[in-house]
Enzyme design. Structure first.
Site, PDB file in Angstrom:
ATOM      1  N   MET A 179     110.065  67.100  83.430  1.00  0.00           N
ATOM      2  CA  MET A 179     110.233  65.662  83.182  1.00  0.00           C
ATOM      3  C   MET A 179     109.635  64.873  84.329  1.00  0.00           C
ATOM      4  SD  MET A 179     113.899  65.166  81.439  1.00  0.00           S
ATOM      5  CE  MET A 179     114.284  66.054  79.939  1.00  0.00           C
ATOM      6  N   GLN A 187     103.181  54.961  99.407  1.00  0.00           N
ATOM      7  CA  GLN A 187     102.898  56.355  99.057  1.00  0.00           C
ATOM      8  C   GLN A 187     101.819  56.482  97.981  1.00  0.00           C
ATOM      9  OE1 GLN A 187     107.110  56.987  97.812  1.00  0.00           O
ATOM     10  NE2 GLN A 187     106.243  58.243  96.195  1.00  0.00           N
ATOM     11  N   GLY A 214     112.534  54.728  89.904  1.00  0.00           N
ATOM     12  CA  GLY A 214     112.910  54.124  88.634  1.00  0.00           C
ATOM     13  C   GLY A 214     112.239  54.774  87.436  1.00  0.00           C
ATOM     14  N   ARG A 262     105.737  59.818  84.823  1.00  0.00           N
ATOM     15  CA  ARG A 262     104.315  59.728  84.451  1.00  0.00           C
ATOM     16  C   ARG A 262     104.007  60.395  83.108  1.00  0.00           C
ATOM     17  NH1 ARG A 262     103.500  60.159  90.410  1.00  0.00           N
ATOM     18  NH2 ARG A 262     102.465  58.240  91.041  1.00  0.00           N
ATOM     19  N   ASP A 271     116.095  62.308  82.456  1.00  0.00           N
ATOM     20  CA  ASP A 271     117.166  63.278  82.698  1.00  0.00           C
ATOM     21  C   ASP A 271     117.008  64.034  84.021  1.00  0.00           C
ATOM     22  OD1 ASP A 271     118.431  62.527  80.434  1.00  0.00           O
ATOM     23  OD2 ASP A 271     117.923  64.307  79.248  1.00  0.00           O
ATOM     24  N   GLY A 272     115.779  64.102  84.543  1.00  0.00           N
ATOM     25  CA  GLY A 272     115.591  64.724  85.859  1.00  0.00           C
ATOM     26  C   GLY A 272     116.307  63.912  86.934  1.00  0.00           C
ATOM     27  N   HIS A 273     116.111  62.586  86.906  1.00  0.00           N
ATOM     28  CA  HIS A 273     116.818  61.720  87.854  1.00  0.00           C
ATOM     29  C   HIS A 273     118.340  61.837  87.645  1.00  0.00           C
ATOM     30  CE1 HIS A 273     112.921  59.357  87.374  1.00  0.00           C
ATOM     31  NE2 HIS A 273     112.959  59.579  88.661  1.00  0.00           N
TER      32      HIS A 273
HETATM   33  P1  AMP Z   1     110.585  59.689  91.365  1.00  0.00           P
HETATM   34  O1  AMP Z   1     111.301  58.554  90.724  1.00  0.00           O
HETATM   35  O2  AMP Z   1     109.568  60.335  90.495  1.00  0.00           O
HETATM   36  O3  AMP Z   1     110.082  59.354  92.757  1.00  0.00           O
HETATM   37  O4  AMP Z   1     111.680  60.814  91.585  1.00  0.00           O
HETATM   38  C1  AMP Z   1     112.893  60.540  92.247  1.00  0.00           C
HETATM   39  C2  AMP Z   1     113.610  61.846  92.497  1.00  0.00           C
HETATM   40  O5  AMP Z   1     113.840  62.507  91.248  1.00  0.00           O
HETATM   41  C3  AMP Z   1     112.782  62.825  93.365  1.00  0.00           C
HETATM   42  O6  AMP Z   1     113.654  63.512  94.240  1.00  0.00           O
HETATM   43  C4  AMP Z   1     112.200  63.741  92.320  1.00  0.00           C
HETATM   44  O7  AMP Z   1     111.902  65.029  92.824  1.00  0.00           O
HETATM   45  C5  AMP Z   1     113.336  63.809  91.323  1.00  0.00           C
HETATM   46  N1  AMP Z   1     112.827  64.256  90.011  1.00  0.00           N
HETATM   47  C6  AMP Z   1     111.812  63.715  89.306  1.00  0.00           C
HETATM   48  N2  AMP Z   1     111.580  64.431  88.180  1.00  0.00           N
HETATM   49  C7  AMP Z   1     112.482  65.444  88.187  1.00  0.00           C
HETATM   50  C8  AMP Z   1     112.767  66.535  87.319  1.00  0.00           C
HETATM   51  N3  AMP Z   1     112.073  66.740  86.187  1.00  0.00           N
HETATM   52  N4  AMP Z   1     113.764  67.386  87.638  1.00  0.00           N
HETATM   53  C9  AMP Z   1     114.483  67.200  88.774  1.00  0.00           C
HETATM   54  N5  AMP Z   1     114.268  66.200  89.649  1.00  0.00           N
HETATM   55  C10 AMP Z   1     113.285  65.334  89.362  1.00  0.00           C
END
Ligand code: AMP
Length: 289
Positions: A184, A61, A31, A187, A35-37
């Site tokens: 992105m 984790q 959550g 955190r 934009d990465g998500h």
């Molecule tokens: P998280 O919510 O941080 O656990 O991330 C969920 C998914 O989004 C994971 O597969 C991450 O690798 C991916 N993710 C997070 N940040 C980025 C980013 N800047 N660019 C591409 N994917 C991302």
């Protein structure tokens, strides 16, 4: 778009689509979407008929002294972003749903979980592998999307998927960066203005090394040194390692196989990770960084 909180409800919601042979794409997240998500969501929409996004801040984790309780959350905003991005179902189970009382079975990843982040976050990848395994069983997707930003996570999940015979295609999506290069991350919101400026050194260093690689440099210590030149202002470099992209063992110099330059660093009290892939003529990913 539907929001669903239990595995049973999710199974019912997906039964009809499954019967009709629809391809189910899955994007696991914690959550606080950015934009990465959303790049993962877009990749899923391009390759699947339905896209399921899970939103679950996975307690297993996080280490005892890590940021589980302060991890940023904004569920309503996440729902809106998912709706606008064309997500079919947001799956948002609570902790009880994922880890009911008496839960005791885990997925223990092997050697891929030991170096890099694994060395500094004991148990982290066990938590990641366990929750992804459980989510794979709950969602039963045809294809799942992970971000290159968490490169070690990608390799651990790929291995687990093969080792445990999940019939799921794993797609790695290139890292999405802010305009100044910072990867992105949910955190990043912890960073104060001055820290935010310092943090840009991380991507500058990594991208400089990637440029040098593209210009033909293959010497491991030179590539690492190029990145390091940029890190004077970084408070604490936890690791900076050029590793074989498949095994995550230290890359042999001169480079002859795809490698990843991976970093974890503290900027103030915020721990950030980033990496660049150095790939040879047939790129490891859809596109290199
Ligand atoms: P998280 O919510 O941080 O656990 O991330 C969920 C998914 O989004 C994971 O597969 C991450 O690798 C991916 N993710 C997070 N940040 C980025 C980013 N800047 N660019 C591409 N994917 C991302």
């Amino acid at each position: 778009m539907q929001t669903i909180t239990t595995a049973t409800e999710l199974r019912h919601a997906l039964a009809e689509a499954r019967r009709r042979g629809k391809r189910i794409g899955f994007v696991p997240t914690m959550g606080y979407l950015h934009d990465g998500h959303l790049a993962l969501v877009n990749a899923s929409r391009a390759r699947s008929d339905l896209t399921i996004v899970s939103i679950f801040v996975n307690p297993t984790q996080f280490g005892a002294n890590e940021d589980l309780s302060s991890y940023p959350r904004n569920f309503l905003r996440d729902e809106t972003l998912c709706r606008e991005a064309g997500v079919t179902i947001v799956f948002a189970p609570d902790t009880q749903e994922v880890y009911p009382a008496g839960f005791q079975t885990v997925v223990e990843p092997g050697e891929l979980a030991e170096p890099l982040c694994g060395a500094f976050r004991p148990g982290h990848f066990r938590g990641v592998a366990t929750v992804v395994c459980k989510l794979f069983n709950m969602v039963q997707p045809d294809v799942a999307f992970f971000g290159q930003k968490d490169f070690q996570q990608c390799t651990v999940i790929r291995r687990m998927t093969a080792d445990l015979n999940f019939p799921i295609e794993i797609v790695i999506v290139p890292t999405v960066r802010e305009a100044d290069g910072l990867a992105m991350s949910s955190r990043n919101r912890y960073l104060h203005a001055q820290e935010r400026q310092q943090a840009v050194a991380i991507s500058r260093g990594l991208l400089a090394a990637a440029d040098e690689f593209r210009s033909g440099e293959r010497d491991v210590s030179k590539l690492v040194a190029t990145a390091k030149e940029h890190f004077a202002e970084i408070d604490q470099l936890q690791y900076l390692e050029l590793v074989d992209a498949e095994t995550l063992k230290p890359a042999a110099s001169p480079l002859q196989r795809p490698a990843a330059l991976c970093l974890a660093a503290y900027v103030g009290s915020t721990r950030l990770i980033d990496n660049v892939i150095m790939s040879f003529p047939s790129p490891l990913l859809g596109s290199s960084t």
